[in-house]
Scaffold this motif. Structure first.
Motif, PDB file in Angstrom:
ATOM      1  N   LYS A  78       0.836  -1.201   0.000  1.00 35.26           N
ATOM      2  CA  LYS A  78       0.000   0.000   0.000  1.00 35.26           C
ATOM      3  C   LYS A  78       0.870   1.251   0.000  1.00 35.26           C
ATOM      4  CE  LYS A  78      -3.966  -2.073   2.196  1.00 35.26           C
ATOM      5  NZ  LYS A  78      -4.901  -2.043   3.320  1.00 35.26           N
ATOM      6  N   ARG A  79       0.347   2.305  -0.589  1.00 35.81           N
ATOM      7  CA  ARG A  79       1.074   3.562  -0.713  1.00 35.81           C
ATOM      8  C   ARG A  79       1.428   4.124   0.661  1.00 35.81           C
ATOM      9  NH1 ARG A  79      -0.894   8.734  -1.102  1.00 35.81           N
ATOM     10  NH2 ARG A  79      -2.993   7.921  -1.276  1.00 35.81           N
ATOM     11  N   GLU A  80       0.500   4.038   1.601  1.00 34.92           N
ATOM     12  CA  GLU A  80       0.746   4.559   2.944  1.00 34.92           C
ATOM     13  C   GLU A  80       1.843   3.769   3.651  1.00 34.92           C
ATOM     14  OE1 GLU A  80      -2.302   3.858   1.763  1.00 34.92           O
ATOM     15  OE2 GLU A  80      -3.205   5.840   1.629  1.00 34.92           O
ATOM     16  N   THR A  81       1.858   2.468   3.431  1.00 38.08           N
ATOM     17  CA  THR A  81       2.884   1.610   4.029  1.00 38.08           C
ATOM     18  C   THR A  81       4.256   1.995   3.494  1.00 38.08           C
ATOM     19  OG1 THR A  81       1.294  -0.183   4.199  1.00 38.08           O
ATOM     20  CG2 THR A  81       3.616  -0.776   4.368  1.00 38.08           C
ATOM     21  N   ALA A  82       4.339   2.207   2.187  1.00 38.61           N
ATOM     22  CA  ALA A  82       5.605   2.599   1.572  1.00 38.61           C
ATOM     23  C   ALA A  82       6.070   3.951   2.129  1.00 38.61           C
ATOM     24  CB  ALA A  82       5.462   2.668   0.062  1.00 38.61           C
ATOM     25  N   SER A  83       5.161   4.899   2.224  1.00 39.23           N
ATOM     26  CA  SER A  83       5.508   6.227   2.746  1.00 39.23           C
ATOM     27  C   SER A  83       5.984   6.150   4.186  1.00 39.23           C
ATOM     28  CB  SER A  83       4.303   7.162   2.660  1.00 39.23           C
ATOM     29  OG  SER A  83       3.979   7.397   1.316  1.00 39.23           O
ATOM     30  N   ARG A  84       5.305   5.329   4.987  1.00 42.51           N
ATOM     31  CA  ARG A  84       5.685   5.193   6.393  1.00 42.51           C
ATOM     32  C   ARG A  84       7.067   4.566   6.529  1.00 42.51           C
ATOM     33  NH1 ARG A  84       1.602   2.375   7.743  1.00 42.51           N
ATOM     34  NH2 ARG A  84       2.622   0.358   7.716  1.00 42.51           N
ATOM     35  N   LYS A  85       7.347   3.536   5.735  1.00 38.98           N
ATOM     36  CA  LYS A  85       8.661   2.889   5.781  1.00 38.98           C
ATOM     37  C   LYS A  85       9.758   3.855   5.343  1.00 38.98           C
ATOM     38  CE  LYS A  85       7.304  -1.915   5.104  1.00 38.98           C
ATOM     39  NZ  LYS A  85       8.042  -2.768   6.000  1.00 38.98           N
ATOM     40  N   ILE A  86       9.492   4.609   4.281  1.00 42.90           N
ATOM     41  CA  ILE A  86      10.475   5.582   3.787  1.00 42.90           C
ATOM     42  C   ILE A  86      10.752   6.634   4.853  1.00 42.90           C
ATOM     43  CG2 ILE A  86      10.819   7.455   2.135  1.00 42.90           C
ATOM     44  CD1 ILE A  86       9.380   5.658   0.070  1.00 42.90           C
ATOM     45  N   ALA A  87       9.696   7.131   5.500  1.00 47.42           N
ATOM     46  CA  ALA A  87       9.856   8.161   6.527  1.00 47.42           C
ATOM     47  C   ALA A  87      10.700   7.647   7.690  1.00 47.42           C
ATOM     48  CB  ALA A  87       8.490   8.619   7.023  1.00 47.42           C
ATOM     49  N   ARG A  88      10.425   6.434   8.129  1.00 52.16           N
ATOM     50  CA  ARG A  88      11.162   5.885   9.267  1.00 52.16           C
ATOM     51  C   ARG A  88      12.614   5.599   8.908  1.00 52.16           C
ATOM     52  NH1 ARG A  88       6.380   1.911  11.553  1.00 52.16           N
ATOM     53  NH2 ARG A  88       5.112   3.589  12.403  1.00 52.16           N
ATOM     54  N   LEU A  89      12.834   5.094   7.693  1.00 52.33           N
ATOM     55  CA  LEU A  89      14.210   4.808   7.268  1.00 52.33           C
ATOM     56  C   LEU A  89      15.004   6.101   7.112  1.00 52.33           C
ATOM     57  CD1 LEU A  89      13.579   1.983   4.660  1.00 52.33           C
ATOM     58  CD2 LEU A  89      14.736   1.748   6.856  1.00 52.33           C
ATOM     59  N   SER A  90      14.390   7.109   6.503  1.00 51.53           N
ATOM     60  CA  SER A  90      15.117   8.367   6.290  1.00 51.53           C
ATOM     61  C   SER A  90      15.389   9.060   7.625  1.00 51.53           C
ATOM     62  CB  SER A  90      14.356   9.262   5.322  1.00 51.53           C
ATOM     63  OG  SER A  90      13.684  10.278   5.935  1.00 51.53           O
TER      64      SER A  90
END
Length: 100
Positions: A78-90
């Motif tokens: 899901k798009r939200e899942t991808a965004s959340r993972k990117i935010a946490r990794l960055s």
């Protein structure tokens, strides 16, 4: 009924073949996502200087972002899942750069 053979429609057989192809493609893409995230997380745990860490982490973060957003576009995650993972990794990458 034990001796009778069931009839399968051509369209059902084709749909089953297509489903197998899609499943293989989706599994490969999901595997790429997991690998990119794992590579970045393992690089976060290494003990090196902040400048060297930034040099190695930024390209890995970019790769992880690219793979995650690509998977989200293909509706594998899901798009939200991808965004959340990117935010946490960055956030973790930026914290690692400032820590030392």
């Amino acid at each position: 009924m034990a001796g009778k053979k069931t009839v399968r429609h051509k369209s059902a057989l084709k749909a089953a073949r297509q489903a197998l192809k899609r499943q293989a493609r989706n599994r490969a893409a999901l595997s790429q996502v997991k690998t990119a995230v794992k590579n970045l997380k393992s690089a976060l745990g290494t003990k090196v200087s902040a400048t060297e860490k930034q040099k190695t982490l930024v390209p890995l973060l970019n790769q992880a972002q690219k793979v995650l957003m690509s998977a989200a576009q293909k509706k594998i995650i899901k798009r939200e899942t991808a965004s959340r993972k990117i935010a946490r990794l960055s956030q973790a990458v930026h914290r690692a750069g400032q820590a030392q």
